[in-house]
Write a protein that holds these residues in place. Structure first.
Motif, PDB file in Angstrom:
ATOM      1  N   ASP A   1      12.853   7.725   0.743  1.00 57.43           N
ATOM      2  CA  ASP A   1      11.635   7.899  -0.059  1.00 57.43           C
ATOM      3  C   ASP A   1      10.450   7.204   0.608  1.00 57.43           C
ATOM      4  O   ASP A   1       9.299   7.584   0.384  1.00 57.43           O
ATOM      5  N   LEU A   2      10.750   6.211   1.439  1.00 53.04           N
ATOM      6  CA  LEU A   2       9.706   5.473   2.132  1.00 53.04           C
ATOM      7  C   LEU A   2      10.274   4.929   3.435  1.00 53.04           C
ATOM      8  O   LEU A   2      11.379   4.376   3.456  1.00 53.04           O
ATOM      9  N   VAL A   3       9.516   5.103   4.515  1.00 53.60           N
ATOM     10  CA  VAL A   3       9.881   4.529   5.812  1.00 53.60           C
ATOM     11  C   VAL A   3       8.727   3.647   6.270  1.00 53.60           C
ATOM     12  O   VAL A   3       7.577   4.093   6.347  1.00 53.60           O
ATOM     13  N   LEU A   4       9.031   2.376   6.562  1.00 58.49           N
ATOM     14  CA  LEU A   4       8.040   1.412   7.013  1.00 58.49           C
ATOM     15  C   LEU A   4       8.379   1.001   8.434  1.00 58.49           C
ATOM     16  O   LEU A   4       9.430   0.394   8.673  1.00 58.49           O
TER      17      LEU A   4
ATOM     18  N   LEU B   1       5.707   7.941   5.254  1.00 55.26           N
ATOM     19  CA  LEU B   1       6.021   7.283   6.510  1.00 55.26           C
ATOM     20  C   LEU B   1       4.832   6.393   6.833  1.00 55.26           C
ATOM     21  O   LEU B   1       3.707   6.878   6.965  1.00 55.26           O
ATOM     22  N   ALA B   2       5.057   5.075   6.939  1.00 54.40           N
ATOM     23  CA  ALA B   2       3.971   4.125   7.177  1.00 54.40           C
ATOM     24  C   ALA B   2       4.209   3.372   8.479  1.00 54.40           C
ATOM     25  O   ALA B   2       5.333   2.955   8.766  1.00 54.40           O
ATOM     26  N   ILE B   3       3.147   3.199   9.256  1.00 51.86           N
ATOM     27  CA  ILE B   3       3.232   2.527  10.557  1.00 51.86           C
ATOM     28  C   ILE B   3       2.163   1.446  10.634  1.00 51.86           C
ATOM     29  O   ILE B   3       0.990   1.696  10.329  1.00 51.86           O
TER      30      ILE B   3
ATOM     31  N   TYR C   1      -1.127   3.190   9.039  1.00 50.83           N
ATOM     32  CA  TYR C   1      -1.170   4.656   9.045  1.00 50.83           C
ATOM     33  C   TYR C   1      -0.112   5.139   8.064  1.00 50.83           C
ATOM     34  O   TYR C   1       1.075   4.872   8.238  1.00 50.83           O
ATOM     35  N   LEU C   2      -0.560   5.849   7.020  1.00 52.57           N
ATOM     36  CA  LEU C   2       0.332   6.312   5.968  1.00 52.57           C
ATOM     37  C   LEU C   2       0.326   7.830   5.933  1.00 52.57           C
ATOM     38  O   LEU C   2      -0.692   8.453   5.605  1.00 52.57           O
ATOM     39  N   ALA C   3       1.452   8.423   6.295  1.00 50.85           N
ATOM     40  CA  ALA C   3       1.590   9.886   6.303  1.00 50.85           C
ATOM     41  C   ALA C   3       2.471  10.301   5.130  1.00 50.85           C
ATOM     42  O   ALA C   3       3.588   9.784   4.972  1.00 50.85           O
ATOM     43  N   ARG C   4       1.977  11.227   4.312  1.00 50.26           N
ATOM     44  CA  ARG C   4       2.719  11.674   3.141  1.00 50.26           C
ATOM     45  C   ARG C   4       3.520  12.932   3.477  1.00 50.26           C
ATOM     46  O   ARG C   4       2.972  13.908   3.956  1.00 50.26           O
ATOM     47  N   ALA C   5       4.814  12.856   3.191  1.00 49.80           N
ATOM     48  CA  ALA C   5       5.702  13.995   3.498  1.00 49.80           C
ATOM     49  C   ALA C   5       5.454  15.130   2.515  1.00 49.80           C
ATOM     50  O   ALA C   5       5.103  14.874   1.359  1.00 49.80           O
TER      51      ALA C   5
ATOM     52  N   ARG D   1       0.836  -1.207   0.000  1.00 50.02           N
ATOM     53  CA  ARG D   1       0.000   0.000   0.000  1.00 50.02           C
ATOM     54  C   ARG D   1       0.872   1.260   0.000  1.00 50.02           C
ATOM     55  O   ARG D   1       0.511   2.274  -0.604  1.00 50.02           O
ATOM     56  N   SER D   2       1.986   1.193   0.704  1.00 53.57           N
ATOM     57  CA  SER D   2       2.880   2.357   0.766  1.00 53.57           C
ATOM     58  C   SER D   2       3.586   2.583  -0.560  1.00 53.57           C
ATOM     59  O   SER D   2       3.681   3.716  -1.048  1.00 53.57           O
ATOM     60  N   LEU D   3       4.083   1.501  -1.166  1.00 60.39           N
ATOM     61  CA  LEU D   3       4.789   1.621  -2.447  1.00 60.39           C
ATOM     62  C   LEU D   3       3.880   2.164  -3.545  1.00 60.39           C
ATOM     63  O   LEU D   3       4.340   2.888  -4.438  1.00 60.39           O
ATOM     64  N   GLU D   4       2.588   1.846  -3.467  1.00 61.99           N
ATOM     65  CA  GLU D   4       1.640   2.351  -4.460  1.00 61.99           C
ATOM     66  C   GLU D   4       1.528   3.867  -4.434  1.00 61.99           C
ATOM     67  O   GLU D   4       1.135   4.482  -5.425  1.00 61.99           O
ATOM     68  N   ARG D   5       1.885   4.467  -3.316  1.00 57.87           N
ATOM     69  CA  ARG D   5       1.706   5.906  -3.137  1.00 57.87           C
ATOM     70  C   ARG D   5       2.989   6.704  -3.336  1.00 57.87           C
ATOM     71  O   ARG D   5       2.977   7.932  -3.168  1.00 57.87           O
TER      72      ARG D   5
END
Length: 225
Positions: free
Chosen positions: A141-144, A181-183, A221-225, A56-60
């Motif tokens: 670019d992405l933090v999981l 940033l995804a949690i 929880y996906l927060a976009r920087a 889901r995070s990579l899609e965004r």
């Protein structure tokens, strides 16, 4: 009927015992389990939400070249991220040195792949090192983050600091524009959602899961920087 789990590796750590167990499922599939401080943490029987965290995070993210994963576990979140060929530099921080060693020994197939892969670097490091100027260094670019069951159900009490507005703000500052940033959490976390929403546009994604005849709701929880 599943077989009785057999412990294949165990280690005493400052945070308690960690154990890697193995069992055969009813269909003959080998299932691995990770137990932390006497509490079941995860297994390889159903990794849908761990992989969803990455998917889901990579899609965004348009260009997820550099990715940081907080928490190795059994490796399924990192492995799912690695499947995306856009990811060229994947760093995993894990506080338990023994778990990283088990990966390097290839005690499970997924952990073994991660330890050997040229695009992956494993770090024996507290996930809190991702906050501020610690190593490995951003930007990302992405933090999981999958180091707890969420702030309401911590694996280690000291991880509480990761979910403060200050720590999350610093962590988001290490994420590139348009990055995420995804949690992962084992339940809805209203305070975490409120904190993240105050810092960046944030999605709450509920993932219904059935386990042992129970209906559970895990949450991303996906927060976009």
């Amino acid at each position: 009927m599943d077989s009785t789990p057999e412990t294949i590796a165990t280690a005493e750590t400052p945070r308690g015992e960690i154990a890697l167990r193995e069992r055969a499922s009813a269909d003959g599939t080998v299932v691995h389990e990770l137990v932390v401080a006497g509490v079941f943490a995860m297994d390889s029987a159903d990794t849908a939400t761990e992989t969803a965290l990455a998917q889901r995070s990579l899609e965004r993210v348009a260009a997820p070249t550099r990715v940081l994963v907080g928490g190795l576990g059994l490796g399924f979140t990192a492995w799912q991220a690695l499947k995306d060929r856009r990811v060229r530099d994947l760093h995993v921080v894990e506080i338990e040195e023994d778990l990283v060693q088990w990966a390097r020994l290839g005690l499970t197939p997924t952990l073994g792949v991660l330890a050997r892969h040229p695009r992956v670097t494993l770090h024996v490091q507290d996930a809190a090192s991702a906050v501020g100027d610690g190593e490995p260094a951003g930007p990302w670019d992405l933090v999981l983050l999958d180091v707890d069951n969420g702030p309401g159900f911590l694996v280690h009490e000291e991880n509480e600091r990761l979910y403060s507005a200050t720590a999350l703000s610093v962590l988001l500052s290490q994420v590139t524009t348009g990055g995420v940033l995804a949690i992962w959490a084992a339940q809805r976390e209203p305070q975490l959602l409120a904190t993240l929403t105050g810092l960046a546009p944030t999605e709450e994604i509920v993932l219904p899961v059935e386990r042992q005849d129970r209906c559970l709701e895990y949450v991303l929880y996906l927060a976009r920087a």
